[in-house]
Design a protein around this motif. Sequence first.
Motif, PDB file in Angstrom:
ATOM      1  N   GLU A  66      57.577  78.812  16.165  1.00 19.13           N
ATOM      2  CA  GLU A  66      57.390  78.731  17.612  1.00 19.13           C
ATOM      3  C   GLU A  66      57.657  80.050  18.315  1.00 19.13           C
ATOM      4  O   GLU A  66      57.600  80.120  19.546  1.00 19.13           O
ATOM      5  N   ALA A  67      57.992  81.109  17.569  1.00 21.90           N
ATOM      6  CA  ALA A  67      58.272  82.396  18.201  1.00 21.90           C
ATOM      7  C   ALA A  67      56.993  82.997  18.770  1.00 21.90           C
ATOM      8  O   ALA A  67      55.889  82.770  18.257  1.00 21.90           O
ATOM      9  N   GLU A  68      57.151  83.760  19.836  1.00 19.12           N
ATOM     10  CA  GLU A  68      56.004  84.411  20.445  1.00 19.12           C
ATOM     11  C   GLU A  68      55.540  85.578  19.578  1.00 19.12           C
ATOM     12  O   GLU A  68      56.324  86.208  18.874  1.00 19.12           O
ATOM     13  N   GLU A  69      54.261  85.874  19.653  1.00 21.72           N
ATOM     14  CA  GLU A  69      53.695  86.956  18.856  1.00 21.72           C
ATOM     15  C   GLU A  69      54.358  88.276  19.239  1.00 21.72           C
ATOM     16  O   GLU A  69      54.466  88.624  20.413  1.00 21.72           O
ATOM     17  N   GLY A  70      54.830  89.004  18.232  1.00 19.26           N
ATOM     18  CA  GLY A  70      55.465  90.292  18.472  1.00 19.26           C
ATOM     19  C   GLY A  70      56.925  90.214  18.852  1.00 19.26           C
ATOM     20  O   GLY A  70      57.568  91.246  19.060  1.00 19.26           O
TER      21      GLY A  70
END
Length: 645
Positions: A256-260
């Motif tokens: 679920e982490a955001e890209e980058g």
Amino acid sequence: MTVRHFTRRVDEFWKWFSDNEARLADAIENIDKYGGEKLNAFVGEGLDLIADEVFYNMGGGFEFNFAAEGAAWRFFLYDYILARMPDKLGAKWRVNSGMPGSGEHNFGLRMDGIDVDLESFRISMAVDEKDSKADLRFYNEKLAGQEENAIYHAFFLMLDNAVGERLTNTVLGDVELAEAPEADSFPMTELKRRFTEAFCKDGKLPDPAQRWSVYRREPGKLSDGVGCPRLRDDIFVGSTNCMICAQHYDRFMGGEAEEGETPIWEDFRAFGAEPVQLYWYLDQNHPFDEDGRRTNDPLGARNAVWDKIEEGALGVGKDALGVFLGAAMGENRAYVDLLLFDPDAFQKKIVQFLGDEAIFFIAPFEPDAPTRLLDPAPFEAAIAGNPECLCAILETLDGFSGPAPLEAAALVEQLPRKARSLAMVKRASRALINNGDHGEALELLLGWGEEGVCDALWNWRVGCSLYYLDRPAEAIPALERAILLGDTDPETQLTLDAARQGIAPDEFKERRAVFDDGPETLTGDLGDLWTRLHRRHTWGHHGKIVEMIEAVPDWERDYELVGIKARALNNLDREGEAIDLLESVRARGESDPTWLYRYAFAIFYGSDGREREAAALLEKALDAGGPDEGTQALLDRIREYLGRE
């Protein structure tokens, strides 16, 4: 190459600071001579010895401040930097962990054309002594009518500069925007003094490492009574002084982490510090009590480990090897989380204090990180005296998904040969084979060739390893011996056929993974429906099992096929459908231990409030003699769940 751990980096920085102290002092006293760009480049030479991005500020009176810039986790590192500052420098320089704040000195700024200052913010404060925090309500007449987000942004910007980063990040509780100034409100210029009076004992700023928060989460789901959640996915409650650690772990584990986005463990590693998790399996503690039973106080055992680390292994101040980040209780494991400043020194020291209370594993604090046995030496004697301890671990881990099987394999591989057994080796080799480590598995198995040659399972795993190492001529005799010794698993015959026909391992994997709608063959029919269903279950093709049974005409689907389809639906997390299907054959199933197990599994995971009914069904299944060890495992799981209600 020597690893530059955080301790070494800090010492290199202070040596640079000492060597250049005269120039730094001159820069503070004659700031105009140096200029901001030139001074930043010079100070950056020293700070780069610690990490690429270390924020700072220098002021009059020989003041040097390490700035957090909104990242509270930096205080764990900055406090250690200050602790290792040479006494000679400390006599002259005031070095702070975080920007100190202006206090009663009023200042202002312009936001969107509006001039605001500290005096214009009216604050109401409620102190929560139990949790050592202060909840604030604020109002600013000049900002009335502006967007709420803009008002909050202005408040926090002024707050950091007025109170200081350290106090803001350690004692600030809830913040709310008031609709009007409240009767007990005061200007923000008084807030630092009030914080200090309420929370700074003996003139010392509060320690962020001592501010704890509890978090709760839904543990990972066991699979068919024998699965094991991924590391930390079994946690149901924990405490931490760095909440972003727990939050990042769950988000990155769940994809679920955001890209980058940079995870917190990479932020720590950029400084040379290593976040780790020390853990052990709850049902594997030893020694045993006087009656030969394992003690059953997992929380007490975890706290005892915490105390031993705190009292003897971690150290304090300039001698600290790290700090605690938290602890957690899982359904399968107990965890203690640490941020290590010198992992090598900690490793050498920790084994002297933990002893043989449990079999400990250690892993980097990040999802799916490689795990290893903390140290085999302290409990080799205990294993020799209580071999059931190790056997219990291997039996518990055997067949698990995730990192647990490899932990078992690592445990066996690190033991001296005299402490191993053929049963241990077979279980460990299964984990290695499932992970694709066929060469390592073969080496482990061949060390027991004299005992294993007459064992069907040993021959199967030797043959399997040889085949996947692309050595079919050597694999064939081992697979043939396995079948002659009673191995009836369809996969053994399937692998033997592939080896005899010269099918390459990669092609064999593809044929196993993807089937046409027609006959499932390598070069022909590989058995009747029952054999193919069994093979599908072995390979985890539960969706295909459902498709195959649904292709059978209704009038030909007997009780056994209904049960197999229900098992597949359970494995697909479609428990509601499984319940309906099993209800259709309840009259016959209520006296069948296998039906009782599958129905209990479905209602436990697929319904709310039916846990006690599921437990009663499993007890009935055990009284009837079956169906396998998964029944007892699921019953234990449900009893543990009910015990926490």
